[in-house]
Design an enzyme around this catalytic site. Structure first.
Site, PDB file in Angstrom:
ATOM      1  N   GLY A 176       0.813  -1.216   0.000  1.00 11.77           N
ATOM      2  CA  GLY A 176       0.000   0.000   0.000  1.00 11.77           C
ATOM      3  C   GLY A 176       0.846   1.264   0.000  1.00 11.77           C
TER       4      GLY A 176
ATOM      5  N   LEU B  89      12.903 -11.187   1.110  1.00 13.10           N
ATOM      6  CA  LEU B  89      13.962 -10.701   2.004  1.00 13.10           C
ATOM      7  C   LEU B  89      14.818 -11.847   2.543  1.00 13.10           C
ATOM      8  CD1 LEU B  89      11.931  -8.035   4.053  1.00 13.10           C
ATOM      9  CD2 LEU B  89      13.736  -7.541   2.384  1.00 13.10           C
TER      10      LEU B  89
ATOM     11  N   GLY C  56       7.760  -6.151   4.459  1.00 19.02           N
ATOM     12  CA  GLY C  56       7.565  -6.965   5.654  1.00 19.02           C
ATOM     13  C   GLY C  56       6.100  -7.183   5.916  1.00 19.02           C
TER      14      GLY C  56
ATOM     15  N   TYR D 286       4.271  -8.219  15.895  1.00 23.94           N
ATOM     16  CA  TYR D 286       4.564  -7.244  14.833  1.00 23.94           C
ATOM     17  C   TYR D 286       5.276  -6.014  15.419  1.00 23.94           C
ATOM     18  CZ  TYR D 286       3.506  -3.315  11.720  1.00 23.94           C
ATOM     19  OH  TYR D 286       3.593  -2.183  10.954  1.00 23.94           O
TER      20      TYR D 286
HETATM   21  P1  NAI Z   1       1.726  -3.766   2.944  1.00 24.90           P
HETATM   22  O1  NAI Z   1       1.447  -5.032   3.677  1.00 24.90           O
HETATM   23  O2  NAI Z   1       0.674  -3.191   2.073  1.00 24.90           O
HETATM   24  O3  NAI Z   1       3.048  -3.937   2.064  1.00 24.90           O
HETATM   25  C1  NAI Z   1       4.167  -4.664   2.520  1.00 24.90           C
HETATM   26  C2  NAI Z   1       4.848  -5.238   1.310  1.00 24.90           C
HETATM   27  O4  NAI Z   1       5.985  -5.988   1.764  1.00 24.90           O
HETATM   28  C3  NAI Z   1       3.955  -6.204   0.516  1.00 24.90           C
HETATM   29  O5  NAI Z   1       3.886  -5.823  -0.846  1.00 24.90           O
HETATM   30  C4  NAI Z   1       4.619  -7.545   0.671  1.00 24.90           C
HETATM   31  O6  NAI Z   1       4.543  -8.371  -0.472  1.00 24.90           O
HETATM   32  C5  NAI Z   1       6.054  -7.151   0.975  1.00 24.90           C
HETATM   33  N1  NAI Z   1       6.724  -8.208   1.744  1.00 24.90           N
HETATM   34  C6  NAI Z   1       6.257  -8.831   2.859  1.00 24.90           C
HETATM   35  N2  NAI Z   1       7.134  -9.765   3.255  1.00 24.90           N
HETATM   36  C7  NAI Z   1       8.164  -9.717   2.372  1.00 24.90           C
HETATM   37  C8  NAI Z   1       9.361 -10.445   2.257  1.00 24.90           C
HETATM   38  N3  NAI Z   1       9.676 -11.426   3.114  1.00 24.90           N
HETATM   39  N4  NAI Z   1      10.193 -10.158   1.242  1.00 24.90           N
HETATM   40  C9  NAI Z   1       9.876  -9.168   0.340  1.00 24.90           C
HETATM   41  N5  NAI Z   1       8.747  -8.458   0.396  1.00 24.90           N
HETATM   42  C10 NAI Z   1       7.900  -8.736   1.416  1.00 24.90           C
HETATM   43  O7  NAI Z   1       2.184  -2.708   4.055  1.00 24.90           O
HETATM   44  P2  NAI Z   1       2.134  -1.114   3.968  1.00 24.90           P
HETATM   45  O8  NAI Z   1       0.899  -0.662   4.583  1.00 24.90           O
HETATM   46  O9  NAI Z   1       2.489  -0.701   2.611  1.00 24.90           O
HETATM   47  O10 NAI Z   1       3.322  -0.745   4.971  1.00 24.90           O
HETATM   48  C11 NAI Z   1       4.646  -0.607   4.508  1.00 24.90           C
HETATM   49  C12 NAI Z   1       5.580  -0.638   5.695  1.00 24.90           C
HETATM   50  O11 NAI Z   1       5.263   0.414   6.581  1.00 24.90           O
HETATM   51  C13 NAI Z   1       5.518  -1.922   6.502  1.00 24.90           C
HETATM   52  O12 NAI Z   1       6.814  -2.242   6.974  1.00 24.90           O
HETATM   53  C14 NAI Z   1       4.630  -1.557   7.670  1.00 24.90           C
HETATM   54  O13 NAI Z   1       4.930  -2.340   8.818  1.00 24.90           O
HETATM   55  C15 NAI Z   1       4.997  -0.101   7.865  1.00 24.90           C
HETATM   56  N6  NAI Z   1       3.917   0.659   8.466  1.00 24.90           N
HETATM   57  C16 NAI Z   1       2.798   0.933   7.712  1.00 24.90           C
HETATM   58  C17 NAI Z   1       1.776   1.677   8.251  1.00 24.90           C
HETATM   59  C18 NAI Z   1       0.579   2.073   7.454  1.00 24.90           C
HETATM   60  O14 NAI Z   1      -0.240   2.833   7.967  1.00 24.90           O
HETATM   61  N7  NAI Z   1       0.398   1.608   6.223  1.00 24.90           N
HETATM   62  C19 NAI Z   1       1.840   2.128   9.655  1.00 24.90           C
HETATM   63  C20 NAI Z   1       3.048   1.777  10.347  1.00 24.90           C
HETATM   64  C21 NAI Z   1       4.048   1.086   9.746  1.00 24.90           C
HETATM   65  C1  15L Z   2       0.592  -0.337  11.195  1.00 23.93           C
HETATM   66  O1  15L Z   2       1.715  -0.514  11.640  1.00 23.93           O
HETATM   67  C2  15L Z   2       0.062  -1.152  10.081  1.00 23.93           C
HETATM   68  O2  15L Z   2       1.075  -1.526   9.160  1.00 23.93           O
HETATM   69  C3  15L Z   2      -1.052  -0.471   9.327  1.00 23.93           C
HETATM   70  O3  15L Z   2      -1.704  -1.435   8.503  1.00 23.93           O
HETATM   71  C4  15L Z   2      -2.057   0.176  10.280  1.00 23.93           C
HETATM   72  O4  15L Z   2      -2.677  -0.808  11.031  1.00 23.93           O
HETATM   73  C5  15L Z   2      -1.318   1.139  11.196  1.00 23.93           C
HETATM   74  O5  15L Z   2      -0.216   0.524  11.834  1.00 23.93           O
HETATM   75  C6  15L Z   2      -2.215   1.740  12.283  1.00 23.93           C
HETATM   76  O6  15L Z   2      -1.828   1.732  13.434  1.00 23.93           O
HETATM   77  O7  15L Z   2      -3.283   2.241  11.935  1.00 23.93           O
END
Ligand code: NAI
Ligand code: 15L
Length: 277
Positions: free
Chosen positions: A20, A58, A79, A146
Site C-alpha cells: 500500500g 527478504l 515486511g 509485529y
Molecule cells: P503492505 O502489507 O501493504 O506492504 C508490505 C509489502 O511488503 C507487501 O507488498 C509484501 O509483499 C512485501 N513483503 C512482505 N514480506 C516480504 C518479504 N519477506 N520479502 C519481500 N517483500 C515482502 O504494508 P504497507 O501498509 O504498505 O506498509 C509498509 C511498511 O510500513 C511496513 O513495513 C509496515 O509495517 C509499515 N507501516 C505501515 C503503516 C501504514 O499505515 N500503512 C503504519 C506503520 C508502519
Molecule cells: C501499522 O503498523 C500497520 O502496518 C497499518 O496497517 C495500520 O494498522 C497502522 O499501523 C495503524 O496503526 O493504523
C-alpha cells in the site's frame, strides 16, 4: 542540525514496492528527483519504476546484495505489516531486516530509512485532554509480535550505526492511507503526500547515527511529538480534521474504557489485532 545535506541520494531502493505505502511512494517520490529501484516478494504492477522491479524475498541474500548494489539509500517498507504468527514475523521482519542491513553493509550503502510503527509503543496510553504529547524516547511497549519486530528493527539500526557507520532514520508511522477511516486515525494519520515529504526529509537530512521519529500529518488531534521529524526538515502540510465530523458522527468519540481505544496501538492492544495470513 541542518535540515538538508548535499548531495542528496539519487538512486533509492524501495522495498515493499508492491504494498500500500510502496505503491503510493512509487507515484510520489520521483517528483523529489529520485530514481527508484523496486523490490517486493510479490510481482510489481506496471507503473512508475516498473522497469527496475525485482521480485525477491527478504530471505534471498544474494538477491538483496544485487538489489542494493550501487544505490545511494534504501527505503525499507517490506515486511508483514500487521500481527501474524511469530514464525512468519521472525522470517520476514526480523531475519529479513537483518538480511537487508547485511546486504547494505556488504555493498557500502550508508543511509537507510526504516518503516517502524506506532505499534513499537502501542501499549502506551494515548494522551487525554491536556496530557503532554508522547515523546520519541517514551519506553518501548510493543503491542504485538509485529510491534516487537519493529523494536528489533530500531535496535538493529542502532547496532549498524554504532558498529558499521550506517545511518538510519526509523519512522514510527501512524496510519498511512489515502484518508483516515477511524476516529483513532484522526490522531495518527499520515497523508500519503506528507509521507513522501517525511521520507524525503529522512533520506536527505544531515543526521548521523540512528534517529527515531514519529510519522504523521500535523493533525489537530495529534498524540505524539512531531518535533524530531520537523528537525529533519519535515514540514507536514495536512491535517485529518476535515474528516473528523463525519467519522465521529458515524463511530462516536473514543471511549477510554474500551481497551481497543485506550492506547496508541488501538485494536492491536486487544486479542483481535489486525491479522495478516
Ligand atoms: P503492505 O502489507 O501493504 O506492504 C508490505 C509489502 O511488503 C507487501 O507488498 C509484501 O509483499 C512485501 N513483503 C512482505 N514480506 C516480504 C518479504 N519477506 N520479502 C519481500 N517483500 C515482502 O504494508 P504497507 O501498509 O504498505 O506498509 C509498509 C511498511 O510500513 C511496513 O513495513 C509496515 O509495517 C509499515 N507501516 C505501515 C503503516 C501504514 O499505515 N500503512 C503504519 C506503520 C508502519
Ligand atoms: C501499522 O503498523 C500497520 O502496518 C497499518 O496497517 C495500520 O494498522 C497502522 O499501523 C495503524 O496503526 O493504523
Amino acid at each position: 542540525m541542518s535540515a538538508v545535506s548535499a548531495p542528496a541520494p539519487r538512486t533509492v531502493l524501495l522495498t515493499g514496492a508492491a504494498g500500500g505505502v510502496g505503491t503510493l511512494m512509487r507515484e510520489l517520490l520521483p517528483s523529489f528527483g529520485y530514481r527508484l529501484r523496486l523490490l517486493d516478494a510479490r510481482p510489481i504492477q506496471d507503473g512508475p519504476g516498473a522497469g527496475t522491479a525485482i521480485t525477491a524475498d527478504l530471505a534471498d541474500r544474494d538477491a538483496l546484495r544485487a538489489a542494493v548494489r550501487g544505490v545511494d539509500a534504501i527505503l525499507h517498507l517490506a515486511g508483514i505489516s500487521k500481527e501474524s504468527d511469530f514464525d512468519r514475523i521472525l522470517r520476514a521482519n526480523i531475519e529479513g531486516t537483518y538480511n537487508l542491513y547485511e546486504a547494505a553493509r556488504e555493498e557500502g550503502v550508508r543511509r537507510i530509512v526504516f518503516a517502524s510503527s506506532n505499534h513499537a509503543v502501542g501499549f502506551t496510553p494515548r494522551p487525554r485532554g491536556g496530557d503532554p504529547l508522547i515523546p520519541v524516547d517514551t519506553p518501548r511497549r510493543p503491542d504485538t509480535y509485529y510491534g516487537l519486530s519493529k523494536c528489533f528493527g530500531e535496535d538493529l539500526a542502532q547496532l549498524y550505526a554504532d558498529r558499521h557507520g550506517i545511518d538510519t532514520v526509523s519512522i514510527r508511522i501512524g496510519s498511512c492511507f489515502p484518508a483516515p477511516s477511524t476516529v483513532r486515525m484522526l490522531s495518527v494519520w499520515m497523508s500519503p503526500a506528507d509521507g513522501a515529504r517525511l521520507f524525503h526529509a529522512a533520506l536527505t537530512a544531515d543526521v548521523t547515527g540512528h534517529t527515531v521519529v514519529y510519522g504523521s500529518s500535523a493533525n489537530t488531534r495529534l498524540w505524539w511529538d512531531l518535533g524530531p521529524a520537523r528537525a529533519l526538515g519535515y514540514e507536514p502540510q495536512d491535517d485529518s480534521e476535515p474528516f473528523a465530523a463525519a467519522l465521529i458522527a458515524e463511530q462516536g468519540e473514543l471511549d477510554p474504557a474500551d481497551p481497543a481505544q485506550a492506547n496508541l496501538g488501538g485494536a492491536f492492544c486487544t486479542d483481535a489485532p489486525r491479522w495478516e495470513h
